[in-house]
Design an enzyme around this catalytic site. Structure first.
Site, mmCIF file in Angstrom:
data_model
loop_
_atom_site.group_PDB
_atom_site.id
_atom_site.type_symbol
_atom_site.label_atom_id
_atom_site.label_comp_id
_atom_site.label_asym_id
_atom_site.label_seq_id
_atom_site.Cartn_x
_atom_site.Cartn_y
_atom_site.Cartn_z
ATOM 1 N NE ARG A 46 -2.857 0.436 3.400
ATOM 2 C CZ ARG A 46 -2.128 0.686 4.500
ATOM 3 N NH1 ARG A 46 -1.399 1.791 4.591
ATOM 4 N NH2 ARG A 46 -2.126 -0.166 5.495
ATOM 5 C CE1 TYR A 98 -16.955 10.530 -15.706
ATOM 6 C CE2 TYR A 98 -16.480 10.474 -13.365
ATOM 7 C CZ TYR A 98 -16.862 9.842 -14.525
ATOM 8 O OH TYR A 98 -17.157 8.510 -14.484
ATOM 9 C CG ASP A 170 -10.209 15.391 -14.661
ATOM 10 O OD1 ASP A 170 -9.521 14.807 -15.528
ATOM 11 O OD2 ASP A 170 -11.221 14.883 -14.147
ATOM 12 C CE LYS A 195 -13.240 7.301 -18.143
ATOM 13 N NZ LYS A 195 -13.515 8.576 -17.485
HETATM 14 C C1 LIG Z 1 -13.922 8.931 -16.129
HETATM 15 C C2 LIG Z 1 -13.511 10.231 -15.601
HETATM 16 C C3 LIG Z 1 -13.215 10.405 -14.248
HETATM 17 C C4 LIG Z 1 -13.378 9.284 -13.232
HETATM 18 O O1 LIG Z 1 -12.466 8.268 -13.469
HETATM 19 P P1 LIG Z 1 -12.734 6.714 -13.102
HETATM 20 O O2 LIG Z 1 -11.473 6.067 -13.574
HETATM 21 O O3 LIG Z 1 -13.950 6.295 -13.868
HETATM 22 O O4 LIG Z 1 -12.929 6.642 -11.651
HETATM 23 C C5 LIG Z 1 -12.778 11.645 -13.826
HETATM 24 N N1 LIG Z 1 -12.665 12.672 -14.691
HETATM 25 C C6 LIG Z 1 -12.940 12.548 -15.994
HETATM 26 C C7 LIG Z 1 -12.788 13.721 -16.901
HETATM 27 C C8 LIG Z 1 -13.379 11.334 -16.506
HETATM 28 O O5 LIG Z 1 -13.688 11.220 -17.803
#
Ligand SMILES: *Cc1c(COP(=O)(O)O)cnc(C)c1O
Length: 378
Positions: A46, A98, A170, A195
């Site tokens: 961890r 998001y 982000d 993604k």
């Molecule tokens: C999908 C997404 C998230 C969340 O990510 P997860 O891996 O699904 O927890 C956060 N920000 C953006 C812009 C996203 O597309």
């Protein structure tokens, strides 16, 4: 080292012991100590794991940061970063962040008295106007989902500096290949690596990079305390994905540009949203802060009925949430990713029932266009 080379040679790319050119998967939870407290670098997975560490080093490199961190999901990364704040603090966020980030703030962290204001961060005056005496952070997503709205990151960095705010970006939609927020003044950049970075629809993960040792220490403390770490297998999958990130992003963007051109000419298609279009709001800013415009396109076909028909008819666009993979995906924000937003608020944001979002993949673009042609009708 330039970006493309970093994706192959950045971070820790080999096993010192064996010369293995792919970092081994250290499927291990604990490590032998050579004496009490006499560690060989790792004590418990961890806290730190060599495979995860290799991934964390490469994301730091790609974002021009000093330290990276890997989490079990994008939301785990965001949650951990939010733990930097205290109860009673206020955070200003992009209004169309998001959905999961919106939910985390309004349904979970609000219970711990973390206050937030959601504003259109493409308008600097609105951001300034939302700052209060207890504002401690600015959280920006650019481009956004599904309208690909652009926020000027340098301008936000100035505002953050002026008001002494932690500036978080982000960067999921752009990836470090097209946009490097730390270079534009951000303190923390984070990703849903589920993604584009993973890129193959096979791993859920989150990444964070920072450039200050002091912040890195605080985030590592929280990563270890909260414990939402990424496992070694998934860390390895991400490193494998990163090796082809540049190639995928180039291929995806080339396809996206051709699809946008096709959609603009189709009589059943109204507005087309793509930051690479000259008439897209924020295009000039996108051009100045991004090296490419990515592979997300939204377009309006005027009605929910036609939109659903298109989604039913397409063969090469998989109907699914998520984005950023080698396969093209298609979705209907009003009924899927943004269904939880009340209809009037959706209309206010410009997310109509006929709005279709596609995440362009790496297929032959002629197949994608032919597929769209038969689905959109004439
Ligand atoms: C999908 C997404 C998230 C969340 O990510 P997860 O891996 O699904 O927890 C956060 N920000 C953006 C812009 C996203 O597309």
């Amino acid at each position: 080292m330039r970006s493309k080379t970093k994706m192959v040679h950045g971070g820790i790319t080999q096993d010192e012991k064996t010369g293995a050119v792919s970092v081994p998967i250290y499927q291990v939870s604990t490590y032998k100590q050579d004496g009490v407290g006499n560690l060989r670098g790792y004590e418990y997975s961890r806290t730190g794991n060599p495979t995860r560490h290799a991934l964390e080093t490469v994301i730091a490199d790609l974002e021009n940061g000093s330290h990276g961190f890997a989490f079990a999901s994008g939301m785990a990364a965001i949650t951990t970063v939010m733990m930097l704040l205290d109860s009673g603090d206020h955070i200003v966020m992009t209004d169309d962040v998001y959905g999961g980030s919106f939910r985390l703030m309004t349904k979970v962290l609000s219970r711990f008295e973390l206050e937030n204001s959601f504003v259109d961060t493409s308008d600097a005056d609105k951001v300034e106007g939302a700052i209060k005496s207890n504002t401690k952070a600015l959280f920006i997503e650019t481009p956004t989902n599904p309208l690909l709205k652009i926020t000027d990151l340098k301008q936000m960095a100035d505002i953050a500096k002026k008001h002494n705010l932690l500036f978080i970006v982000d960067n999921t939609f752009a990836t470090p290949y097209w946009q490097q927020p730390l270079d534009l003044g951000a303190d923390i950049v984070l990703h849903s690596a589920t993604k584009y970075i993973g890129g193959h629809s096979d791993v859920v993960s989150g990444l964070v990079a920072v450039k200050s040792a002091e912040l890195a220490e605080r985030i590592h403390f929280l990563q270890n305390s909260v414990g939402a770490v990424l496992g070694p297998q998934d860390s390895w999958l991400l490193m494998r994905g990163i090796k082809t990130l540049a190639l995928r992003m180039e291929a995806i963007e080339a396809n996206a540009k051709q699809l946008v051109g096709y959609l603009l000419d189709h009589h059943n298609v109204g507005d087309v949203y793509y930051p690479g279009l000259k008439e897209h709001p924020g295009h000039d800013i996108a051009q100045s802060q991004m090296a490419g415009y990515g592979g997300m396109i939204s377009f309006d076909v005027g009605s929910g009925e036609l939109a659903e028909e298109v989604l039913k008819k397409v063969n090469y666009f998989t109907l699914a949430e998520s984005l950023g993979a080698v396969e093209s995906l298609i979705s209907l924000p009003s009924k899927m990713t943004h269904a939880s937003i009340p209809a009037d608020r959706r209309a206010e944001l410009g997310i109509g029932d006929g709005l279709i979002r596609i995440s362009v993949g790496i297929e032959d673009v002629s197949d994608l266009i032919e597929d769209m042609e038969q689905a959109l009708g004439d």
